[in-house]
Design a protein around this motif. Sequence first.
Motif, PDB file in Angstrom:
ATOM      1  N   LYS A  35      42.586  -0.466  57.074  1.00 31.08           N
ATOM      2  CA  LYS A  35      42.712   0.833  57.752  1.00 31.08           C
ATOM      3  C   LYS A  35      42.647   0.637  59.267  1.00 31.08           C
ATOM      4  N   CYS A  90      33.777  -2.351  64.188  1.00 26.56           N
ATOM      5  CA  CYS A  90      32.412  -2.834  63.986  1.00 26.56           C
ATOM      6  C   CYS A  90      32.231  -3.271  62.524  1.00 26.56           C
ATOM      7  N   GLU A  91      31.565  -4.377  62.332  1.00 22.81           N
ATOM      8  CA  GLU A  91      31.311  -4.847  60.960  1.00 22.81           C
ATOM      9  C   GLU A  91      29.987  -5.602  60.929  1.00 22.81           C
ATOM     10  N   LEU A  92      29.193  -5.248  59.930  1.00 22.90           N
ATOM     11  CA  LEU A  92      27.836  -5.768  59.812  1.00 22.90           C
ATOM     12  C   LEU A  92      27.782  -7.175  59.202  1.00 22.90           C
ATOM     13  N   ASN A  93      28.640  -7.384  58.219  1.00 23.36           N
ATOM     14  CA  ASN A  93      28.531  -8.581  57.398  1.00 23.36           C
ATOM     15  C   ASN A  93      29.353  -9.744  57.979  1.00 23.36           C
ATOM     16  N   PHE A 111      35.658   6.513  63.255  1.00 19.26           N
ATOM     17  CA  PHE A 111      36.197   6.413  61.914  1.00 19.26           C
ATOM     18  C   PHE A 111      35.187   5.676  61.056  1.00 19.26           C
ATOM     19  N   TYR A 165      27.784  -1.591  49.284  1.00 16.64           N
ATOM     20  CA  TYR A 165      27.723  -2.369  50.528  1.00 16.64           C
ATOM     21  C   TYR A 165      26.838  -1.728  51.588  1.00 16.64           C
ATOM     22  N   GLY A 196      28.097  -6.491  64.080  1.00 14.94           N
ATOM     23  CA  GLY A 196      26.775  -5.887  64.211  1.00 14.94           C
ATOM     24  C   GLY A 196      26.692  -4.575  63.470  1.00 14.94           C
ATOM     25  N   ARG A 240      32.435 -10.926  56.113  1.00 14.34           N
ATOM     26  CA  ARG A 240      33.496  -9.925  56.165  1.00 14.34           C
ATOM     27  C   ARG A 240      34.097  -9.798  57.568  1.00 14.34           C
ATOM     28  N   SER A 268      31.844   0.633  48.353  1.00 15.20           N
ATOM     29  CA  SER A 268      31.346   1.008  49.675  1.00 15.20           C
ATOM     30  C   SER A 268      29.898   1.466  49.592  1.00 15.20           C
ATOM     31  N   MET A 324      26.706   8.254  58.775  1.00 15.20           N
ATOM     32  CA  MET A 324      26.501   7.369  59.934  1.00 15.20           C
ATOM     33  C   MET A 324      27.029   8.026  61.201  1.00 15.20           C
ATOM     34  N   CYS A 346      32.780   0.833  60.157  1.00 12.65           N
ATOM     35  CA  CYS A 346      32.535  -0.118  59.063  1.00 12.65           C
ATOM     36  C   CYS A 346      33.896  -0.664  58.649  1.00 12.65           C
ATOM     37  N   SER A 347      34.358  -1.705  59.283  1.00 15.10           N
ATOM     38  CA  SER A 347      35.804  -1.930  59.249  1.00 15.10           C
ATOM     39  C   SER A 347      36.353  -2.967  58.272  1.00 15.10           C
ATOM     40  N   ALA A 348      35.589  -3.992  57.906  1.00 12.29           N
ATOM     41  CA  ALA A 348      36.183  -5.029  57.029  1.00 12.29           C
ATOM     42  C   ALA A 348      36.546  -4.427  55.670  1.00 12.29           C
ATOM     43  N   PRO A 349      37.611  -4.855  55.054  1.00 11.54           N
ATOM     44  CA  PRO A 349      38.485  -5.973  55.419  1.00 11.54           C
ATOM     45  C   PRO A 349      39.500  -5.647  56.510  1.00 11.54           C
TER      46      PRO A 349
HETATM   47  C1  LIG Z   1      33.839  -0.622  51.684  1.00  9.82           C
HETATM   48  S1  LIG Z   1      33.960  -1.416  53.173  1.00  9.82           S
HETATM   49  C2  LIG Z   1      35.143  -0.303  53.865  1.00  9.82           C
HETATM   50  C3  LIG Z   1      35.898  -0.834  54.938  1.00  9.82           C
HETATM   51  C4  LIG Z   1      37.058  -0.113  55.560  1.00  9.82           C
HETATM   52  N1  LIG Z   1      36.652   0.912  56.494  1.00  9.82           N
HETATM   53  C5  LIG Z   1      37.994   0.468  54.588  1.00  9.82           C
HETATM   54  O1  LIG Z   1      37.925   1.679  54.376  1.00  9.82           O
HETATM   55  O2  LIG Z   1      38.792  -0.278  54.026  1.00  9.82           O
HETATM   56  C6  LIG Z   1      32.477  -1.034  54.027  1.00  9.82           C
HETATM   57  C7  LIG Z   1      32.177  -2.040  55.089  1.00  9.82           C
HETATM   58  O3  LIG Z   1      31.193  -1.485  55.934  1.00  9.82           O
HETATM   59  C8  LIG Z   1      30.299  -2.515  56.316  1.00  9.82           C
HETATM   60  N2  LIG Z   1      29.067  -1.853  56.776  1.00  9.82           N
HETATM   61  C9  LIG Z   1      28.137  -1.221  56.009  1.00  9.82           C
HETATM   62  N3  LIG Z   1      27.170  -0.711  56.789  1.00  9.82           N
HETATM   63  C10 LIG Z   1      27.486  -1.012  58.066  1.00  9.82           C
HETATM   64  C11 LIG Z   1      26.862  -0.759  59.338  1.00  9.82           C
HETATM   65  N4  LIG Z   1      25.719  -0.098  59.417  1.00  9.82           N
HETATM   66  N5  LIG Z   1      27.464  -1.200  60.466  1.00  9.82           N
HETATM   67  C12 LIG Z   1      28.633  -1.885  60.385  1.00  9.82           C
HETATM   68  N6  LIG Z   1      29.269  -2.169  59.212  1.00  9.82           N
HETATM   69  C13 LIG Z   1      28.705  -1.735  58.065  1.00  9.82           C
HETATM   70  C14 LIG Z   1      30.174  -3.358  55.074  1.00  9.82           C
HETATM   71  O4  LIG Z   1      29.727  -4.681  55.357  1.00  9.82           O
HETATM   72  C15 LIG Z   1      31.601  -3.317  54.531  1.00  9.82           C
HETATM   73  O5  LIG Z   1      32.357  -4.413  54.984  1.00  9.82           O
END
Ligand SMILES: C[S@@+](CC[C@H](N)C(=O)[O-])C[C@H]1O[C@@H](n2cnc3c(N)ncnc32)[C@H](O)[C@@H]1O
Length: 335
Positions: A255, A272-275, A318, A63, A299, A278, A60, A324, A249-252
Amino acid sequence: MARTKTAATAPSGASAKTSRNGRLSNAERSAYFARREAAKVLRLVLRGDARRRAVGSIKSLVYSPSVKNKKATYALVCQTLKHLSIIKQVLDSASILNSKWKRQEELVYILTYDILFGQEISLVGDAEKFLMLHKGAIQLALAQLLVRNKVKSIEDLMALYQTPDVPKPRYVRVNTLKMDVDSAVLELGKQFVVQKDDLVPDLLILPPGCDLHVHPLIVNGCVFLQGKASSMVAAALAPKPGWKVLDACSAPGNKTVHLAALMKGKGKIVACELNKERVRRLKDTIKLSGAANIEVLHGDFLNLDPKDPAYSEVSLIFCIFTWMIIMFHGFYVNQ
Ligand SMILES: C[S@@+](CC[C@H](N)C(=O)[O-])C[C@H]1O[C@@H](n2cnc3c(N)ncnc32)[C@H](O)[C@@H]1O
C-alpha cells in the motif's frame, strides 16, 4: 477420533505436563498466555464481523505489539475460527456457556478447540479447570453431532459447513511509476484475458489460477500481485502529488508504494515499521517499485513526536490500526 495437532499452544516436543515441583512448565505458561492472547484477537474479529466493520485482518491484529506469542496465537485463532460452527454446536448441546462464562466466550471457544482437536490442556487457569470438568460432556456432544449428521469423521462434518470454493479472479495492480495501465493490459493480454477493474483504476483482473509469480512484469516491478481489497485503500484515500504522507505500519509495503504511485512520485511518504525483519521486506518492495519519495523509519509509530516539525505538514496519516492515529492525533491536540 483423529486430533488435528497444531503447534498452537505448546512448542513442538515440549511437555504439556506440569513439572514435578508443581510449578508451571514453560510449555504450560506459553500455552496459557497464547490462549488468552488468541481469545482477545478472536473477540475483536467476531465483534468486527457482527458489526460488519472489519477491525483489521487476523494477521494485523496478531502483529500488534501487545501480542507476544504471535505464531501460536495466530494458529489458535485460525484453527478455532475454522472449527467455530462445530464448537458452538457442541457447547450448545452440552449447555456449557452459562452466564458467567458467556462473558469470556471467546476463551471458552479456544479451550474447546484445544480439548476437541488441539493440544492437551492442563489445569492452569480457572477457565481451563472449568472446561476440563466438562471434557466428557464436550466430547460426547461432538460424538452425538457426528451421529446426528450421519458422518464418521470431523473432516466430513466440516465439509457439511463449508461453502463450495468459487474460483477467485487474480488481481494485479499496475505500478504506474514504471508502466501505464494500457501498456500493461497489452503486455499481459498476450498471455491472458485481461479486464480493467471498474473501481480501482490501476487494477487489472485476470482469470483465476493464472500463475504470474515469474512473469517479467512482476519480476521487474511494473506490476504487483495485490488483491482488490488491498488496492482499494490507497485509491480511496486518493493522495495528491506533493502531499506529505505518514504510513504508520507499513511492511510489507504494497500500500505504501501504491500511495507513491498515486502521488506520481512527488511529495514525501514516511513509512514507519516496527519489526526489523519486516523493514527489510519493506525496503525490497520500495526498491522494486522504483519509488524515490519514500523514507523508511525503523521504529514504533507511537514514539514519533507529533510536535516534530517534520510532521507539521502531514496531509494524511495512513494506518491499519485506527486507534494509533487517534492516539497520535490526541497527543498532538492535547499538547
Ligand atoms: C498487517 S501489517 C500491515 C501493513 C500494511 N500497512 C498493509 O496494509 O499492507 C502491520 C504492520 O504494522 C507493523 N506495526 C505494528 N505496530 C506498529 C507500531 N506501533 N509502529 C510501527 N509499525 C507497527 C507490524 O510489524 C506489521 O508489519
